[in-house]
Write a protein that holds these residues in place. Structure first.
Motif, mmCIF file in Angstrom:
data_model
loop_
_atom_site.group_PDB
_atom_site.id
_atom_site.type_symbol
_atom_site.label_atom_id
_atom_site.label_comp_id
_atom_site.label_asym_id
_atom_site.label_seq_id
_atom_site.Cartn_x
_atom_site.Cartn_y
_atom_site.Cartn_z
ATOM 1 N N ARG A 160 4.661 13.746 -36.929
ATOM 2 C CA ARG A 160 4.149 14.727 -37.950
ATOM 3 C C ARG A 160 4.020 16.132 -37.179
ATOM 4 N NH1 ARG A 160 3.872 17.071 -42.561
ATOM 5 N NH2 ARG A 160 1.813 17.923 -43.174
ATOM 6 N N ARG A 161 3.537 16.165 -35.816
ATOM 7 C CA ARG A 161 3.302 17.425 -35.210
ATOM 8 C C ARG A 161 4.643 18.110 -34.709
ATOM 9 N NH1 ARG A 161 -2.480 17.258 -33.371
ATOM 10 N NH2 ARG A 161 -3.023 15.205 -34.317
ATOM 11 N N GLU A 162 5.644 17.016 -34.651
ATOM 12 C CA GLU A 162 6.963 18.066 -34.241
ATOM 13 C C GLU A 162 7.330 18.802 -35.381
ATOM 14 O OE1 GLU A 162 9.435 14.972 -32.703
ATOM 15 O OE2 GLU A 162 8.532 14.733 -30.814
ATOM 16 N N ALA A 163 6.951 17.912 -36.592
ATOM 17 C CA ALA A 163 7.671 18.742 -37.853
ATOM 18 C C ALA A 163 6.841 19.817 -38.263
ATOM 19 C CB ALA A 163 7.610 17.649 -38.931
ATOM 20 N N PRO A 185 -0.083 19.234 -23.788
ATOM 21 C CA PRO A 185 -0.634 18.097 -23.211
ATOM 22 C C PRO A 185 -0.387 17.098 -24.224
ATOM 23 C CG PRO A 185 -2.537 19.462 -24.165
ATOM 24 C CD PRO A 185 -1.102 20.346 -24.198
ATOM 25 N N ASP A 186 -0.196 15.705 -23.859
ATOM 26 C CA ASP A 186 0.040 14.345 -24.486
ATOM 27 C C ASP A 186 1.324 14.503 -25.388
ATOM 28 O OD1 ASP A 186 -2.429 12.777 -23.561
ATOM 29 O OD2 ASP A 186 -3.273 14.639 -24.340
ATOM 30 N N GLY A 187 2.154 15.497 -25.013
ATOM 31 C CA GLY A 187 3.524 15.586 -25.838
ATOM 32 C C GLY A 187 3.137 16.473 -27.056
ATOM 33 N N VAL A 188 2.204 17.107 -27.364
ATOM 34 C CA VAL A 188 1.905 17.970 -28.469
ATOM 35 C C VAL A 188 2.564 19.318 -28.312
ATOM 36 C CG1 VAL A 188 0.283 19.036 -30.031
ATOM 37 C CG2 VAL A 188 -0.172 16.678 -29.167
ATOM 38 N N PRO A 189 3.719 19.697 -29.002
ATOM 39 C CA PRO A 189 4.309 21.044 -28.836
ATOM 40 C C PRO A 189 3.510 22.170 -29.045
ATOM 41 C CG PRO A 189 5.065 19.879 -30.990
ATOM 42 C CD PRO A 189 4.208 18.851 -30.089
ATOM 43 N N GLN A 190 3.533 23.101 -28.157
ATOM 44 C CA GLN A 190 2.605 24.406 -28.487
ATOM 45 C C GLN A 190 3.648 25.354 -28.935
ATOM 46 O OE1 GLN A 190 -0.831 24.320 -27.792
ATOM 47 N NE2 GLN A 190 -0.448 22.145 -27.698
ATOM 48 N N VAL A 191 3.102 26.168 -30.027
ATOM 49 C CA VAL A 191 3.916 27.552 -30.527
ATOM 50 C C VAL A 191 3.159 28.597 -29.758
ATOM 51 C CG1 VAL A 191 4.568 28.521 -32.731
ATOM 52 C CG2 VAL A 191 4.718 26.139 -32.542
ATOM 53 N N SER A 192 4.034 29.665 -29.490
ATOM 54 C CA SER A 192 3.394 30.791 -28.891
ATOM 55 C C SER A 192 4.347 31.785 -29.136
ATOM 56 C CB SER A 192 2.952 30.768 -27.329
ATOM 57 O OG SER A 192 4.154 30.642 -26.522
ATOM 58 N N VAL A 193 3.919 33.230 -29.125
ATOM 59 C CA VAL A 193 4.748 34.523 -29.401
ATOM 60 C C VAL A 193 4.612 35.292 -27.913
ATOM 61 C CG1 VAL A 193 4.984 36.591 -30.616
ATOM 62 C CG2 VAL A 193 4.225 34.609 -31.777
ATOM 63 N N GLN A 194 5.924 35.580 -27.593
ATOM 64 C CA GLN A 194 6.028 36.284 -26.316
ATOM 65 C C GLN A 194 6.251 37.791 -26.503
ATOM 66 O OE1 GLN A 194 9.028 34.406 -23.857
ATOM 67 N NE2 GLN A 194 7.582 32.856 -23.203
ATOM 68 N N SER A 195 5.586 38.677 -26.134
ATOM 69 C CA SER A 195 5.675 40.127 -25.952
ATOM 70 C C SER A 195 6.039 40.598 -24.691
ATOM 71 C CB SER A 195 4.506 40.858 -26.737
ATOM 72 O OG SER A 195 3.449 40.592 -25.721
ATOM 73 N N VAL A 214 -1.283 32.134 -39.546
ATOM 74 C CA VAL A 214 -1.059 31.763 -40.801
ATOM 75 C C VAL A 214 0.106 30.780 -40.892
ATOM 76 C CG1 VAL A 214 -2.366 33.859 -41.983
ATOM 77 C CG2 VAL A 214 0.336 33.746 -41.370
ATOM 78 N N CYS A 215 1.113 31.037 -40.037
ATOM 79 C CA CYS A 215 2.327 30.116 -39.948
ATOM 80 C C CYS A 215 2.007 28.829 -39.432
ATOM 81 C CB CYS A 215 3.512 30.881 -39.180
ATOM 82 S SG CYS A 215 4.133 32.295 -40.010
ATOM 83 N N VAL A 216 0.839 28.741 -38.732
ATOM 84 C CA VAL A 216 0.614 27.551 -37.940
ATOM 85 C C VAL A 216 -0.487 26.684 -38.574
ATOM 86 C CG1 VAL A 216 -0.255 26.348 -35.621
ATOM 87 C CG2 VAL A 216 1.102 28.678 -35.770
ATOM 88 N N SER A 217 -0.205 25.390 -38.958
ATOM 89 C CA SER A 217 -0.946 24.404 -39.694
ATOM 90 C C SER A 217 -2.051 24.178 -38.637
ATOM 91 C CB SER A 217 -0.039 23.336 -40.283
ATOM 92 O OG SER A 217 -1.166 22.486 -40.769
ATOM 93 N N PRO A 218 -3.161 24.073 -39.080
ATOM 94 C CA PRO A 218 -4.314 23.503 -38.415
ATOM 95 C C PRO A 218 -4.307 22.143 -38.010
ATOM 96 C CG PRO A 218 -5.234 24.751 -40.133
ATOM 97 C CD PRO A 218 -3.902 24.673 -40.312
ATOM 98 N N GLU A 219 -3.575 21.250 -38.670
ATOM 99 C CA GLU A 219 -3.315 20.135 -38.277
ATOM 100 C C GLU A 219 -2.555 19.621 -37.119
ATOM 101 O OE1 GLU A 219 -1.283 16.077 -40.515
ATOM 102 O OE2 GLU A 219 -1.208 17.803 -41.465
ATOM 103 N N LEU A 220 -1.487 20.876 -36.678
ATOM 104 C CA LEU A 220 -0.801 20.671 -35.423
ATOM 105 C C LEU A 220 -1.716 20.562 -34.348
ATOM 106 C CD1 LEU A 220 2.074 20.990 -33.873
ATOM 107 C CD2 LEU A 220 1.659 23.653 -33.897
ATOM 108 N N TYR A 221 -2.772 21.077 -34.185
ATOM 109 C CA TYR A 221 -3.739 21.120 -33.064
ATOM 110 C C TYR A 221 -5.173 20.244 -33.356
ATOM 111 C CZ TYR A 221 -0.594 24.851 -31.501
ATOM 112 O OH TYR A 221 0.223 25.519 -31.056
ATOM 113 N N ALA A 222 -5.015 19.246 -34.319
ATOM 114 C CA ALA A 222 -6.187 18.551 -34.754
ATOM 115 C C ALA A 222 -6.104 17.320 -33.693
ATOM 116 C CB ALA A 222 -5.937 18.153 -36.092
ATOM 117 N N PRO A 223 -7.275 16.841 -33.344
ATOM 118 C CA PRO A 223 -7.296 15.956 -32.594
ATOM 119 C C PRO A 223 -6.869 14.609 -33.073
ATOM 120 C CG PRO A 223 -9.731 16.745 -32.647
ATOM 121 C CD PRO A 223 -8.578 17.407 -33.810
#
Length: 610
Positions: A160-163, A185-195, A214-223
């Motif tokens: 679900r988190r990869e999706a 951490p723990d295999g959870v992908p992290q999305v970031s913007v580089q400038s 707004v593009c990132v769902s809170p569920e991505l980083y939920a415990p």
């Protein structure tokens, strides 16, 4: 038995052996321990491998509720590091062991793995707050360790988190933002913007976390579901405990990890009390305990290092000590028997001598101290036997010497009483001669008794030995002329000494009288006075028949006669030479004799000048 030499030797030997075993064991333990500690401290690779083993097993305990399948992990880590790895539960039962033979473990574990303990903080934050003016200040309740909100994500949660991460990336790219996908951490992908910006002519790339984009769902980083369940249990337990302790608190869920916290509120003294810390740490441990492996003891290495204070060490030390004591006892008994046997023989011989066996001796072999003691005992026994023999001979000789004149006197008196012999001048003269002989014998015995007791009195004065020798020669001139013996004096010069003149005349007179008596008619006797450095020699030499060599060592013994028939034809008591020797030694002098059979004898008296 306490006074037995054999028992004391055995006790001493066993004591020394036991002390040696104990000292060796203790020294071996401490030396081996220090050496091992030094090797560990000096080996960075060994420390690194042990740390990796600990971390790997700690990670396993974090991800598993039991140690059931840890054997494969232990075996792989042992093969990789070359170390023996063993895990036991709190009661010492082996959970896993990389050693095939399962030998003894070291006496002390290398570490204890207990991820639920307060020192290994579980999921969630329970942070006390202290009132400081208008603001609340957080105070750490201790611990550390697991704080990842993504603890033990399920496969569905990962999918679900990869999706969600891919969807956020697509949204950001559509918006023209240079988004990147990074591993978290723990295999959870992290999305970031580089400038990219220029600073001083150089390009600087900066990444921005987009948790609130707004593009990132809170569920991505939920415990994770498990983290939330443990966190809820932890907070509930903590709040209940604080409420029972009467400590005010509040809840907070504003942290970046999305986990709930319970925060004690109050002044510094009330928040820092032990009850607060105990509530928080106990809540963490009890909430986490069902989901992690139970506490286990980690052993690294082997039991090759001997430890005398361990159970195995005590048993090995006792067995070694028993063997050493048995060997020491055997050696001591054998050596003690060899040592005590001659002592017992000496004791038996001494007891036999006490009961009158003067011939008692002990067999002696070797050259050690006991052998020398045996030789000394035999020499003492021989001396006692010889002294006893001389005493009996002396008593016999004295009786013999006294019997003859007494028998003569008694016979003449009985004949006179019976009227057989008239008591005329000739008879009286004969009786006086026999009485004089008895008197001389008694006087000689008295002289010897005084000499033996050290009571021979001297009256020293300074005299010329040449003058004394001249007086002796003059006194025996008539006897020499009657025997047809030439008596001459030879003086080399003045010989001044300090002596008792009466005793020296007696000693020299005995020698001259004997020489005249034993020299046949036509022979000669010469008395010489010869001074030398510190000494004066009085020499009496004759041309008599001489004395056989076997008699020379005994000439100065009492009642000794070279004539085995003990003939009295020459007269004398047999004590003259013995008395002469005592008189000379009383003056710190020396007497000696040399003789050649058929050519004569020479007696020498050496007297110190002072």
């Amino acid at each position: 038995m306490r006074r037995s030499l054999r028992f004391r030797l055995l006790a001493l030997s066993l004591t020394v052996a036991l002390g040696a075993v104990a000292a060796t064991a203790v020294l071996a333990t401490y030396s081996a321990g220090e050496q091992l500690q030094g090797e560990i401290e000096s080996s960075a690779s060994l420390l690194e491998s042990d740390q990796s083993i600990y971390l790997e097993l700690t990670g396993y305990a974090t991800e598993h509720a039991t140690w059931q399948d840890v054997g494969a992990v232990v075996a792989a880590a042992a093969q990789r590091t070359g170390r023996r790895i063993a895990l036991t539960d709190a009661d010492g039962r082996v959970i896993a062991d990389s050693a095939r033979d399962g030998g003894g473990l070291p006496s002390v574990p290398a570490a204890t793995i207990d991820v639920a303990a307060p020192s290994s903080a579980p999921i969630g934050l329970v942070t006390p707050m202290v009132k400081a003016g208008a603001a609340d200040v957080a105070v750490s309740a201790g611990g550390g360790g697991f704080r990842s909100p993504y603890w033990r994500l399920t496969e569905d949660e990962h999918t679900r988190r990869e999706a969600l991460a891919k969807s956020a990336m697509a949204c950001l790219l559509r918006r023209g933002e240079p988004a990147v996908l990074l591993p978290g951490p723990d295999g959870v992908p992290q999305v970031s913007v580089q400038s990219v910006a220029k600073a001083g002519g150089a390009k600087v790339t900066t990444s921005y976390d987009l948790r609130s984009h707004v593009c990132v769902s809170p569920e991505l980083y939920a415990p994770s579901e498990l983290a939330q369940r443990v966190n809820k249990d932890e907070v509930t337990r903590g709040a209940t405990c604080l409420e029972q302790a009467g400590v005010p608190f509040k809840f907070n869920q504003d942290g970046p990890d999305g986990l709930l916290t319970v925060i004690p509120v109050g002044d510094e003294k009330s928040v820092a009390q032990p009850a607060v810390k105990k509530c928080l740490t106990t809540a963490r441990t009890e909430a986490l305990r069902p989901y992690v492996a139970p506490a286990a003891k980690l052993y690294l290495g082997t039991s090759d290092r001997f430890n005398v204070f361990s159970v195995e060490g005590l048993l090995r030390t006792a067995a070694t000590a028993l063997g050493v004591l048995l060997l020491a006892a055997l050696v001591t008994v054998l050596a003690g028997r060899r040592l005590v046997r001659p002592i017992l023989a000496l004791t038996g011989a001494a007891q036999r001598m006490t009961h009158g066996d003067r011939a008692a001796r002990v067999p002696v072999t070797g050259s050690d101290e006991v052998a020398r003691l045996g030789h000394a005992f035999n020499a003492m026994a021989s001396s006692i036997e010889q002294g006893e023999h001389q005493r009996r001979v002396m008593v016999s000789d004295v009786a013999h010497e006294l019997r003859t004149p007494l028998s003569n006197i008694k016979g003449y008196l009985e004949a006179t009483e019976d009227g057989v012999v008239a008591l005329d001048r000739a008879l009286v003269g004969s009786l006086l001669e026999e009485t004089a002989l008895l008197e001389r014998l008694v006087s000689d015995l008295q002289e010897l008794a005084l000499a033996d007791a050290g009571m021979l009195r001297l009256h020293p004065e300074e005299r010329d030995l040449a003058e004394l020798a001249q007086q002796i020669v003059a006194a025996h001139r008539a006897a020499a002329d009657t025997a047809g013996v030439s008596l001459e004096l030879s003086v080399a010069g003045p010989a001044i000494v300090t002596v008792d003149p009466a005793r020296i005349r007696q000693a020299l007179g005995n020698l001259v009288a004997n020489a005249v008596k034993f020299t046949p008619a036509g022979g000669s006797v010469t008395v010489s006075v010869q001074p030398r450095a510190g000494w004066v020699d009085l020499i009496v030499s004759d041309t008599g028949p001489g004395i056989a060599a076997e008699h020379l060592p005994h000439l100065f013994d009492r009642f000794y006669r070279a004539d085995p028939s003990r003939s009295r034809s020459t007269g004398g008591s047999g004590l003259g030479l013995a008395i002469t020797k005592h008189l000379v030694e009383a003056h710190s002098g020396q007497i000696s004799v040399t003789s050649t059979v058929g050519r004569g004898s020479t007696f020498s008296l050496a007297l110190p000048c002072r």
